[in-house]
Design an enzyme around this catalytic site. Structure first.
Site, PDB file in Angstrom:
ATOM      1  N   GLU A  14     -30.086   9.154 -35.528  1.00 30.24           N
ATOM      2  CA  GLU A  14     -28.779   9.532 -36.087  1.00 30.24           C
ATOM      3  C   GLU A  14     -28.454   8.750 -37.369  1.00 30.24           C
ATOM      4  OE1 GLU A  14     -25.339  10.041 -33.461  1.00 30.24           O
ATOM      5  OE2 GLU A  14     -24.102   9.089 -34.997  1.00 30.24           O
ATOM      6  N   ARG A  26     -23.068  17.347 -36.237  1.00 29.34           N
ATOM      7  CA  ARG A  26     -23.567  16.080 -36.818  1.00 29.34           C
ATOM      8  C   ARG A  26     -24.435  16.331 -38.050  1.00 29.34           C
ATOM      9  NH1 ARG A  26     -20.256  15.746 -34.310  1.00 29.34           N
ATOM     10  NH2 ARG A  26     -19.966  14.864 -32.245  1.00 29.34           N
ATOM     11  N   SER A  49     -24.830   5.438 -31.359  1.00 25.36           N
ATOM     12  CA  SER A  49     -25.990   6.161 -30.790  1.00 25.36           C
ATOM     13  C   SER A  49     -27.110   6.191 -31.818  1.00 25.36           C
ATOM     14  CB  SER A  49     -25.601   7.605 -30.452  1.00 25.36           C
ATOM     15  OG  SER A  49     -24.537   7.617 -29.543  1.00 25.36           O
TER      16      SER A  49
HETATM   17  C1  LIG Z   1     -19.790   1.857 -31.861  1.00 15.76           C
HETATM   18  C2  LIG Z   1     -20.020   3.117 -32.654  1.00 15.76           C
HETATM   19  C3  LIG Z   1     -19.556   4.314 -32.151  1.00 15.76           C
HETATM   20  C4  LIG Z   1     -19.734   5.501 -32.900  1.00 15.76           C
HETATM   21  N1  LIG Z   1     -19.258   6.663 -32.376  1.00 15.76           N
HETATM   22  C5  LIG Z   1     -19.380   7.803 -33.080  1.00 15.76           C
HETATM   23  C6  LIG Z   1     -18.861   9.025 -32.550  1.00 15.76           C
HETATM   24  O1  LIG Z   1     -18.272   9.078 -31.475  1.00 15.76           O
HETATM   25  N2  LIG Z   1     -19.030  10.153 -33.292  1.00 15.76           N
HETATM   26  C7  LIG Z   1     -19.656  10.137 -34.512  1.00 15.76           C
HETATM   27  O2  LIG Z   1     -19.764  11.201 -35.140  1.00 15.76           O
HETATM   28  N3  LIG Z   1     -20.159   8.997 -35.019  1.00 15.76           N
HETATM   29  C8  LIG Z   1     -20.034   7.841 -34.347  1.00 15.76           C
HETATM   30  N4  LIG Z   1     -20.546   6.669 -34.852  1.00 15.76           N
HETATM   31  C9  LIG Z   1     -21.232   6.684 -36.145  1.00 15.76           C
HETATM   32  C10 LIG Z   1     -20.307   6.310 -37.350  1.00 15.76           C
HETATM   33  O3  LIG Z   1     -19.159   5.684 -36.907  1.00 15.76           O
HETATM   34  C11 LIG Z   1     -19.889   7.549 -38.151  1.00 15.76           C
HETATM   35  O4  LIG Z   1     -21.030   8.207 -38.632  1.00 15.76           O
HETATM   36  C12 LIG Z   1     -18.999   7.195 -39.344  1.00 15.76           C
HETATM   37  O5  LIG Z   1     -18.529   8.379 -39.934  1.00 15.76           O
HETATM   38  C13 LIG Z   1     -19.714   6.318 -40.380  1.00 15.76           C
HETATM   39  O6  LIG Z   1     -18.736   5.817 -41.296  1.00 15.76           O
HETATM   40  P1  LIG Z   1     -19.095   4.601 -42.257  1.00 15.76           P
HETATM   41  O7  LIG Z   1     -17.960   4.446 -43.208  1.00 15.76           O
HETATM   42  O8  LIG Z   1     -19.476   3.411 -41.490  1.00 15.76           O
HETATM   43  O9  LIG Z   1     -20.355   5.228 -43.014  1.00 15.76           O
HETATM   44  P2  LIG Z   1     -21.647   4.445 -43.556  1.00 15.76           P
HETATM   45  O10 LIG Z   1     -22.459   3.985 -42.407  1.00 15.76           O
HETATM   46  O11 LIG Z   1     -21.250   3.453 -44.579  1.00 15.76           O
HETATM   47  O12 LIG Z   1     -22.424   5.653 -44.264  1.00 15.76           O
HETATM   48  C14 LIG Z   1     -22.995   6.695 -43.494  1.00 15.76           C
HETATM   49  C15 LIG Z   1     -23.582   7.729 -44.450  1.00 15.76           C
HETATM   50  O13 LIG Z   1     -22.541   8.306 -45.221  1.00 15.76           O
HETATM   51  C16 LIG Z   1     -22.748   8.062 -46.632  1.00 15.76           C
HETATM   52  N5  LIG Z   1     -21.402   7.787 -47.177  1.00 15.76           N
HETATM   53  C17 LIG Z   1     -20.547   6.796 -46.812  1.00 15.76           C
HETATM   54  N6  LIG Z   1     -19.393   6.914 -47.506  1.00 15.76           N
HETATM   55  C18 LIG Z   1     -19.535   7.980 -48.321  1.00 15.76           C
HETATM   56  C19 LIG Z   1     -18.695   8.606 -49.299  1.00 15.76           C
HETATM   57  N7  LIG Z   1     -17.454   8.169 -49.574  1.00 15.76           N
HETATM   58  N8  LIG Z   1     -19.192   9.692 -49.959  1.00 15.76           N
HETATM   59  C20 LIG Z   1     -20.429  10.173 -49.722  1.00 15.76           C
HETATM   60  N9  LIG Z   1     -21.281   9.625 -48.812  1.00 15.76           N
HETATM   61  C21 LIG Z   1     -20.819   8.540 -48.124  1.00 15.76           C
HETATM   62  C22 LIG Z   1     -23.686   6.876 -46.692  1.00 15.76           C
HETATM   63  O14 LIG Z   1     -24.418   6.861 -47.906  1.00 15.76           O
HETATM   64  C23 LIG Z   1     -24.555   7.123 -45.467  1.00 15.76           C
HETATM   65  O15 LIG Z   1     -25.526   8.094 -45.750  1.00 15.76           O
HETATM   66  C24 LIG Z   1     -20.392   5.463 -34.143  1.00 15.76           C
HETATM   67  C25 LIG Z   1     -20.868   4.238 -34.652  1.00 15.76           C
HETATM   68  C26 LIG Z   1     -20.671   3.068 -33.916  1.00 15.76           C
HETATM   69  C27 LIG Z   1     -21.157   1.765 -34.474  1.00 15.76           C
END
Ligand SMILES: Cc1cc2nc3c(=O)[nH]c(=O)nc-3n(C[C@H](O)[C@H](O)[C@H](O)COP(=O)(O)OP(=O)(O)OC[C@H]3O[C@@H](n4cnc5c(N)ncnc54)[C@H](O)[C@@H]3O)c2cc1C
Length: 344
Positions: free
Chosen positions: A336, A163, A240
Site C-alpha cells: 500500500e 485505494r 496496513s
Molecule cells: C496508523 C495508520 C492508519 C491508517 N489508516 C488508514 C485508513 O484507514 N485508510 C486509508 O486510506 N489510509 C490509512 N492509512 C494510510 C495514510 O494515513 C493515508 O494514505 C494518508 O492519506 C496519507 O497522508 P500523508 O499526508 O501522511 O501522505 P504521505 O505519506 O506524506 O504521502 C502519501 C502519498 O501522497 C503523495 N502526496 C502527499 N501529499 C500530496 C499533495 N499535497 N499532493 C500530491 N501528492 C501528495 C506523496 O507523494 C505520496 O505518494 C493509515 C496510516 C497509518 C500510519
C-alpha cells in the site's frame, strides 16, 4: 549544515538525506516554491504530507522535497443543507473530520482517525468504515508540474477508485493545494459497515448524529490499533502494508470457506483480507519479520520499524511476504505505501 533526512519526515522513520526541503506553511509560499524549484532545474519535487503512507529510500532524494503544512478550512458555498468546504492540503484529515462533526456536517465522519493530510487523501482515495474521499470530493486545485500552471480538477477527473487514483499512477505530476468537499447538514451517512454498527450499538442503514459516528470510529480504531500514536510502541509504521487483494468469485468462495473475510469494494470488486492471508501463512502480531522489522503487537498487517531497520530491508520483507502468500494461496499482495526518493 546537516541535511534533513527523509526518515525525519516519514512515520516509518526510514530514508536517507533530502538534498533540499521546502515547507509550505501558507498558500502564499507556493509561488516562491515553484520559482525555487524552477531555478534548480528540477521538473517536479517529491511532495509529502505527514509521510504516513510512504517508504522513503535509504539513498534519500537528490532534489527538492516539499512538505505540505498549510492549514485552514473555509465554507465556500452554502446551498440549503449542502455546504462546500475548501480545505488546505496540509490540514490534518482527522482535524477536518473533527471540525465537520462539531459543525454537524455529514460525509466524512468515518475518515476520523486516518493519519495524514487532506491533500494526500485523494492520492489513494483514503477511506475506512465504508466511506472514502470520493464520496464527497467535489474538486481539487492542483499545481500541474507538466503544464507549469494551476488547475482545477473536478473529482471525476481524478479517477478515484478503491485505494487508487490518477495521482497514484502518475506520481509527481500534480501537487494538491486545496480540496473542496460537498458536505451535508444532516445526520451521518447511513452506516454500511458492520463493526461500526456494532460499535454504535445500532444496525446497518441507520443514520446517527455525525459526532456519535466520529466518536465511534475513533473508539473502534483505538481498540484495533488503527490510530497512530507518535509516542506508543507502534509509532514507527505506515498503517496496513498491503492492500486487500482482488479475488475472483471462485477464490472468494474457497477463502470464505477457510474463514477468510471477503468483501465487495465500492467499485464492485471482490477482495480478501490481506491480514488474514498473512496469518494463514503463520504470521501473528509481534512476530519478527527481519532485522528491525516486526508485525505490530496489535495487527499482523501493520509492520513496525525498530533499530537496525532499513528501507531496503523493509521492501525486501514486503516482497518476501507477498511471495510466501502467493505460493500458499495463489494470491499476490500489493504494497500500500508509495516508494519515494531514489531507488535503484
Ligand atoms: C496508523 C495508520 C492508519 C491508517 N489508516 C488508514 C485508513 O484507514 N485508510 C486509508 O486510506 N489510509 C490509512 N492509512 C494510510 C495514510 O494515513 C493515508 O494514505 C494518508 O492519506 C496519507 O497522508 P500523508 O499526508 O501522511 O501522505 P504521505 O505519506 O506524506 O504521502 C502519501 C502519498 O501522497 C503523495 N502526496 C502527499 N501529499 C500530496 C499533495 N499535497 N499532493 C500530491 N501528492 C501528495 C506523496 O507523494 C505520496 O505518494 C493509515 C496510516 C497509518 C500510519
Amino acid at each position: 549544515m546537516p541535511s534533513t533526512t527523509l526518515a525525519s519526515l516519514t512515520t516509518l522513520r526510514l530514508g536517507g538525506p533530502a538534498e533540499h526541503v521546502l515547507t509550505i506553511s501558507t498558500p502564499a509560499d507556493w509561488a516562491d516554491a515553484v520559482r525555487t524549484i524552477g531555478q534548480r532545474h528540477e521538473q517536479a519535487p517529491v511532495v509529502l504530507g505527514h509521510g504516513s503512507n510512504v517508504i522513503a529510500s535509504d539513498a534519500g532524494h537528490p532534489g527538492t522535497v516539499v512538505v505540505m503544512n498549510t492549514r485552514g478550512i473555509t465554507a465556500t458555498r452554502v446551498d440549503g443543507t449542502t455546504v462546500d468546504v475548501t480545505v488546505q492540503a496540509g490540514h490534518p484529515l482527522t482535524d477536518l473530520a473533527a471540525w465537520a462533526a462539531a459543525e454537524h456536517l455529514a460525509g466524512i465522519e468515518c475518515l476520523a482517525g486516518i493519519p495524514g493530510t487532506t491533500g494526500a487523501a485523494p492520492v489513494q482515495n483514503a477511506g475506512a468504515y465504508g466511506q472514502q474521499i470520493s464520496d464527497t470530493l467535489d474538486h481539487l486545485t492542483v499545481w500541474d508540474w507538466e503544464m507549469g500552471s494551476m488547475r482545477t480538477l473536478p473529482a471525476e477527473a481524478c479517477r478515484l477508485r478503491h485505494r487508487d487514483s490518477r495521482f497514484k499512477n502518475n506520481p509527481g505530476r500534480w501537487t494538491v493545494l486545496t480540496a473542496t468537499f460537498h458536505l451535508t447538514r444532516s445526520p451521518a451517512a447511513p452506516v454500511t459497515y458492520q463493526p461500526l454498527a456494532d460499535e454504535l450499538g445500532t444496525s446497518i442503514g441507520t443514520r446517527p448524529p455525525v459526532a456519535e459516528v466520529t466518536a465511534a470510529v475513533l473508539a473502534n480504531r483505538h481498540r484495533r490499533g488503527l490510530l497512530l500514536d507518535p509516542h506508543g510502541p507502534a509509532a514507527r509504521q505506515a498503517g496496513s502494508v498491503f492492500l486487500n487483494p482482488p479475488v475472483t468469485a471462485t477464490q472468494a468462495t474457497r477463502l470464505s470457506a477457510a474463514g477468510c473475510p471477503t468483501h465487495t469494494d465500492s467499485d464492485g470488486q471482490l477482495r480478501a483480507s490481506a491480514g488474514w492471508l498473512l496469518e494463514h501463512i503463520g504470521y501473528r502480531p509481534g512476530y519478527k519479520i527481519a532485522d528491525g522489522i516486526r508485525c505490530s503487537d496489535r495487527r499482523t498487517l501493520t509492520l513496525t520499524t525498530h533499530d537496525g531497520a532499513t528501507a531496503t530491508g523493509f521492501v525486501q520483507a514486503l516482497t518476501e511476504l507477498s511471495a510466501q502468500v502467493e505460493i500458499a494461496t495463489g494470491i499476490a499482495l500489493q504494497p500500500e505505501p508509495a516508494m519515494v526518493g531514489a531507488w535503484p
